[in-house]
Design an enzyme around this catalytic site. Sequence first.
Site, PDB file in Angstrom:
ATOM      1  N   HIS A 307      -3.403  -6.801 -10.017  1.00  0.00           N
ATOM      2  CA  HIS A 307      -4.260  -6.985  -8.849  1.00  0.00           C
ATOM      3  C   HIS A 307      -4.248  -8.448  -8.465  1.00  0.00           C
ATOM      4  O   HIS A 307      -4.227  -9.313  -9.334  1.00  0.00           O
ATOM      5  CB  HIS A 307      -5.698  -6.528  -9.142  1.00  0.00           C
ATOM      6  N   ASP A 364      -6.337   2.376  -8.357  1.00  0.00           N
ATOM      7  CA  ASP A 364      -5.431   3.464  -7.995  1.00  0.00           C
ATOM      8  C   ASP A 364      -4.806   4.152  -9.197  1.00  0.00           C
ATOM      9  O   ASP A 364      -4.167   5.191  -9.060  1.00  0.00           O
ATOM     10  CB  ASP A 364      -4.321   2.937  -7.082  1.00  0.00           C
TER      11      ASP A 364
END
Length: 428
Positions: A307, A364
């Site tokens: 991320h 996700d």
Amino acid sequence: MSKKATLEIDGNKYEFPIIEGTEKELGIDIKTLRGVTGGITTIDPGFKNTGSCESGITFLDGEKGILRYRGYSIEELAEKADFLEVAYLLIFGELPTAEQLDKFDKDIKEESHVDEDMKRILDGFPKSAHPMGVLSSLTSALIAFNPGSVDVDSEEAMYNAIVKIMAKFPVLAAWTMRKRKSLPLDYGDSSLGYVENLHKMMFSRPNKSYEANKIVNEALDKLLILHADHEQNCSTSTVRIVGSSHAGLFASLSAGISALWGPLHGGANQAVIEMLEAIKADGGDTAKYIDKAKDKEDPFRLMGFGHRVYKNFDPRAKIIKVSAEEVLGDLGIEDPVLDIAKGLAKVALEDEYFVKRKLYPNVDFYSGIIYRALGIPTEMFTVMFALGRLPGWIAQWREMRLRKEPIGRPRQIYTGENFRAFKSVSER
Ligand code: CMC
């Protein structure tokens, strides 16, 4: 004493104020940089070090794994609030009172229909069209049927546009799925709550009465809350920058949907399940895929890992992992893909490559497993993300308009050819 930063270029010193956010984040305010230095700019591809705005909506601390909407922790909101309350909170800044929530809900219900001619537009798409492309186009097409949504100079006009899109967006999202499945288009039932109605619009059958499932609706509600905002990510920055040209709300959202579609952003949830399926089909050898992800010659990346901001853990992933196990347990589903996901995460979290780069499972990584358990087709996963992110996009767009931010227009450093004289074809 307010802090200052000093920049020295060729012996000349320039001072810039340092601004401090409410959570003590510091930012060097370089608004005057070009003016005082005679045109020197900064360069920061991917905006890894650049703050594009001041915002009072979402706070996240990537080192500590903190995510808060308007000051409230994501953990508490996911547990105690429902999606519509969170949407109101994000957009208008405070949790709604019972009356405010009731009005918001009623106003949305009042607008939860779409011009019948929109069906003709949907009809023009092949069934194979990706739902994100269809959704982006339909959101843009809505402008033609709601021209008032463009003139948002007053708070009232803004409110009307917000209510309209909150109402119509789930209809469009459900239609993209129903079209792919050759199901008749449906308007749901305005006696139901926002999320339950969304589920009904997606799954009701023409020959069967719809039965709500509490577990499913609660899981869906939680997923939408967890996706509702994430400060200046790719799609949100897109919404703000498109809106900064004073394009209307729906046009800005349509652009945001396109940005979300990419596999490095919202499209990762689809890519994760496809990757896990591929690993399963290949015999479930997770080590092989870890090696592929580490190999710089191989374009393969471990989808659902890493991320830009979170460098310790993604708090949304933590909540979703627990939720995925609960939902699968409650629905009595055994999904081998969840075991592959857990195995992959375990190996990666102990591997030096991932540890060194601070790569952890993101939101996700597990969300697709729940979507699958809820019967949502893989290519609809990113649409589910968009449904959740809608209030965040709206809140960010509204904030940008209310703060009267200037049009977004970054600079560049030109690295092309210097001046050269044109040569006619015969001279080239
Ligand atoms: N698999 C393997 N290596 C990775 C991965 C990954 N998923 N992510 C980053 N790296 C490596 C990358 O190769 C680089 O290595 P090196 O330093 O040796 O060159 C290092 O880690 C830093 O990566 P980066 O690409 O510079 O980091 P970024 O901040 O630009 O990218 C990211 C962040 C999310 C785009 C990236 O981690 C990625 O592509 N992840 C997979 C896609 C994904 O899951 N996206 C969903 C993000 S969460 C949902 C959302 O909010 O959109």
